[in-house]
Design an enzyme around this catalytic site. Structure first.
Site, PDB file in Angstrom:
ATOM      1  CD  GLU A  65       1.658   6.874  -1.771  1.00 47.81           C
ATOM      2  OE1 GLU A  65       2.152   5.846  -2.271  1.00 47.81           O
ATOM      3  OE2 GLU A  65       0.462   7.175  -1.886  1.00 47.81           O
ATOM      4  CG  ASP A  95      -3.226   6.424  -1.259  1.00 45.12           C
ATOM      5  OD1 ASP A  95      -2.191   5.765  -1.139  1.00 45.12           O
ATOM      6  OD2 ASP A  95      -4.003   6.312  -2.220  1.00 45.12           O
TER       7      ASP A  95
END
Length: 780
Positions: free
Chosen positions: A515, A462
């Protein structure tokens, strides 16, 4: 919490009178008959009387200790600031024999039990008891502890045991290279020197002292100080009698003398929030996914079918735990044909609405849904159904809770010491200090831990962009440049490279996914070529551009045609995943079907056409739960997907269940068609058939497998039927047959189809294009 202090002032205290005139050992009695009795059942390591029980007053005429503690040592021990409590407590050879010393707060008496010996120790005050026995060697002994209410418990002495960590473990921790760090730090039930108990270890290099507290001591750590294992910064204590299920925390004394109770950073199990204690655990799970594990790496992921169903475990079917999810989730995902699930963070987190993106216990699956072995059962069940498991992993930041990682030992430890690099401006959290070897080790080992201990098949990392740039979400003056004057965070780059290289080396078949929302070069390039080393990267540009296009009324789409074609300019710069994730269907962004223009029929048609375009476009695909049946409301973690929309009472032909059937068929055709996944990352796998028909809102392209076999994908993003529409097609194909049509009546469409194979012309083919639909063709 208020630190506990001894009753005397260490600056003015004098040594006890007994220190000036040593007496005979404080042996009250020696009764072999008692020692010959069978030992009492093992009790908790530090039993204490009910809260409020006063210590026993010194009895008249009682003997004095023969080996008093130095005043400064005594003060540090009682204040929780002694680095070597084992040097004071336990049993030690002295000139007169063997000296015993125990720290048992609130005890009335402490008696040493050994073979042929029963000797009551002298009460030195403040919970300290001592005495010297005329023995030649330190015996195997136990302690009989008596409290004011007459309660007695017989127990092992934690301070008679040698350290449980070896030099290699400490060396690797110091080097930041302990790739199985969870086996060295944390709480581990074990048998040590023939005694069952639990080893507690924690890294707190700047602490004055560390003590163990738990339900077994009424959360008072006074009686169980840990020892410092030299320059490693590791503190250790083996506590006999404690085992699985024990609740505990570490009482850490910071450099300023402040005491705080801290959850174990390496805890592998926790209490269920909002409770915050760590829990001693050991896995007894027996895996049954051997076939999956043996073959998951047979084909490189960028050359394999990879279709991901993203979900939030706690709200997919609210109220289900890991075991119940294992009964429903694999069957559902398998029916829809997804190759993988991606689980939003499962690491323990205190605040449910964070969805798991503010982690406090990186090594513990959330207790909201069950035990760590329950989570293993879920992963195992998915594997045995042929479904891979990805988890979201959050090494970018952590919350400021004062019982967790923030200023863990009283100093910035896991976070960067420079506030400009520690404070995350967007989320009110702290960023890790990626330049510190032990912190980097904590995170790299954590990535390995999930893959190795829970058989996870991939980590979606993330917020990578927030790690890579020193000025991420910061204004001028709020950040400090690197040594070259730039904004790149070289410490974070080195960490990501080490993490990826380590995971791929240790866990064959695992994929890491970034990401990363910027144009950072080489995210999926191997580390030995200077890249970050990820296997795949989310294509945030494609997601943003394509959703902008789809949100426009068809009459305006011609002005945004490049939004749908621009992705092919950079399609092969990285190995991409096309994500329609949870981030796109919350916080006012609307559900996917609700982003579409027009009436309800047109919105659903646009939704279907978009999915058909997405599944055919180069790159892997990811779809968030609820979007597979086009729910109209945004996702909420409070109630999850609107499953009632797929029930019979709300079902009409081709409505929500029709769109779910389309997703099932998209995945089935996708998996059976190598042209759609085999050459995702090379230009030879793609060719435009028609890319400039902006006035018509039409896009057409060919995908090729390794043998050159094509699939033709055509999208008509206007609400009109286009008859006899001419497209370029490669020579050598006599006719093209429909493979999939998102306008099929089964899916809720108008059923405009090319029923028979369409004969090709030299270099072209003429097709009927249904309204707001995507159609796939292959050579007949």
């Amino acid at each position: 919490m208020t630190p506990r202090r001894p009753t005397r002032n260490p600056a003015t205290a004098q040594a006890p009178e007994a220190a000036k005139t040593p007496k005979v050992p404080a042996v009250k009695s020696a009764q072999p008959a008692r020692a010959a009795q069978a030992p009492a059942p093992e009790a908790a390591a530090l039993p204490v009387p009910p809260a409020g029980t006063p210590p026993r007053p010194r009895r008249s005429g009682e003997g004095v200790p023969a080996h008093p503690v130095d005043a400064a040592d005594r003060w540090r021990l009682l204040a929780g600031e002694h680095h070597d409590p084992h040097g004071l407590l336990g049993a030690h050879r002295v000139a007169q024999g063997v000296a015993f010393r125990a720290l048992r707060p609130c005890a009335q008496a402490v008696t040493v039990l050994a073979e042929g010996v029963r000797a009551e120790l002298h009460d030195d005050g403040d919970g300290l008891f001592s005495g010297v026995l005329p023995l030649d060697e330190v015996p195997r002994y136990r302690l009989l502890v008596t409290y004011a209410d007459g309660h007695e418990t017989e127990t092992e002495d934690p301070y008679r045991f040698l350290p449980t960590l070896g030099e290699l473990d400490l060396h690797l921790i110091g080097e930041g290279r302990h790739e199985e760090l969870w086996t060295a730090l944390g709480a581990h039930p074990m048998t040590h020197q023939g005694v069952a108990g639990t080893r507690f270890t924690v890294w707190a290099p700047n602490a004055r002292g560390v003590r163990l507290a738990g339900e077994f001591s009424y959360w008072d750590g006074t009686g169980l100080p840990l020892r410092s294992l030299g320059r490693s910064g590791v503190w250790e204590l083996f506590v006999p009698g404690l085992g699985e299920g024990t609740l505990y925390k570490f009482e850490v004394v910071g450099p300023d003398g402040h005491h705080s109770l801290r959850a174990d950073p390496m805890a592998r199990r926790t209490q269920c929030p909002p409770e915050t204690a760590s829990v001693v655990t050991a896995s007894a799970y027996e895996w049954r996914d051997q076939e999956w594990m043996a073959h998951r790496g047979d084909r490189p992921v960028h050359e394999a079918p990879f279709s991901v169903y993203e979900l939030h475990l706690a709200s997919w079917r609210p109220g289900l735990g890991y075991r119940e999810l294992a009964e429903q989730l694999p069957a559902y995902v398998k029916e829809l044909g997804f190759t993988h699930v991606e689980l939003m963070p499962v690491s323990e987190h205190p605040y449910s609405p964070s969805w798991g993106y503010q982690v406090t216990s990186y090594y513990a699956p959330t207790a909201r849904l069950g035990t760590p072995d329950d989570f293993r059962f879920l992963v195992d069940s998915l594997h045995r159904a042929g479904i891979g498991v990805l988890v979201d992993w959050v090494p970018a930041h952590f919350p400021k809770d004062d019982w967790a990682l923030a200023r863990f030992d009283g100093t910035p430890l896991y976070e960067h010491p420079d506030p400009r690099r520690a404070e995350h401006p967007d989320w009110g959290t702290l960023e890790f200090d990626y330049g510190r070897t032990e912190v980097r080790n904590f995170l790299v080992a954590n990535a390995v831990y999930w893959c190795q201990e829970f058989h996870i098949d991939g980590l979606r990392v993330d917020a990578v962009a927030s790690m890579l740039y020193l000025d991420y979400s910061r204004e001028s003056g709020e950040w400090a440049p690197n040594e070259y004057g730039g904004r790149e965070n070289f410490d974070a780059v080195a960490f990501l490279q080490e993490m990826n290289a380590t995971v791929y080396r240790r866990c064959p078949g695992v994929v890491t996914i970034a990401e990363e929302s910027t144009a950072w070069e080489g995210v999926t390039r191997p580390t030995d070529s200077g890249g970050l080393g990820f296997g795949l990267k989310w294509n945030m540009g494609w997601m943003h551009d394509s959703l902008v296009y789809m949100s426009k009324e068809p009459v305006h789409r011609k002005y945004h045609h490049n939004e749908m074609t621009f992705s092919m300019v950079y399609a092969y710069s990285e190995n991409y995943v096309l994500p329609i994730s949870h981030d796109e269907v919350v916080h006012g962004k609307q559900a996917l079907v609700t982003k579409m223009p027009g009436d309800w029929w047109q919105r659903r048609a646009n939704h279907r056409a978009y999915l058909g375009f997405m599944w055919a476009h180069p790159g892997k695909q990811l779809l968030f739960m609820g979007q597979e049946f086009a729910q109209g409301a945004e996702w909420s973690e409070a109630h999850g997907p609107e499953w009632w929309l797929t029930e019979d009472a709300y079902h009409s032909a081709g409505d929500h269940r029709g769109i779910r059937d389309l997703v099932r068929d998209l995945n089935a055709v996708y998996a059976a068609t190598p042209a759609l996944w085999e050459r995702d990352t090379v230009p030879e796998g793609f060719q435009w058939s028609l890319g400039d028909a902006g006035e018509d809102n039409v896009l057409a392209f060919l995908r090729y497998d390794a043998q050159g076999s094509p699939l033709l994908a055509v999208s008509n993003f206007s609400p009109v039927v286009r008859h006899d529409y001419r497209l370029w097609a490669p020579e050598g194909t006599a006719a093209w047959a429909e493979v999939l049509n998102t306008d099929d009546a089964r899916y809720g469409g108008s059923d405009v189809r090319n029923a028979d194979p369409v004969k090709a012309e030299p270099g072209a083919v003429r097709l009927t294009l249904p309204p707001l639909a995507t159609v796939w063709f292959r050579p007949a």
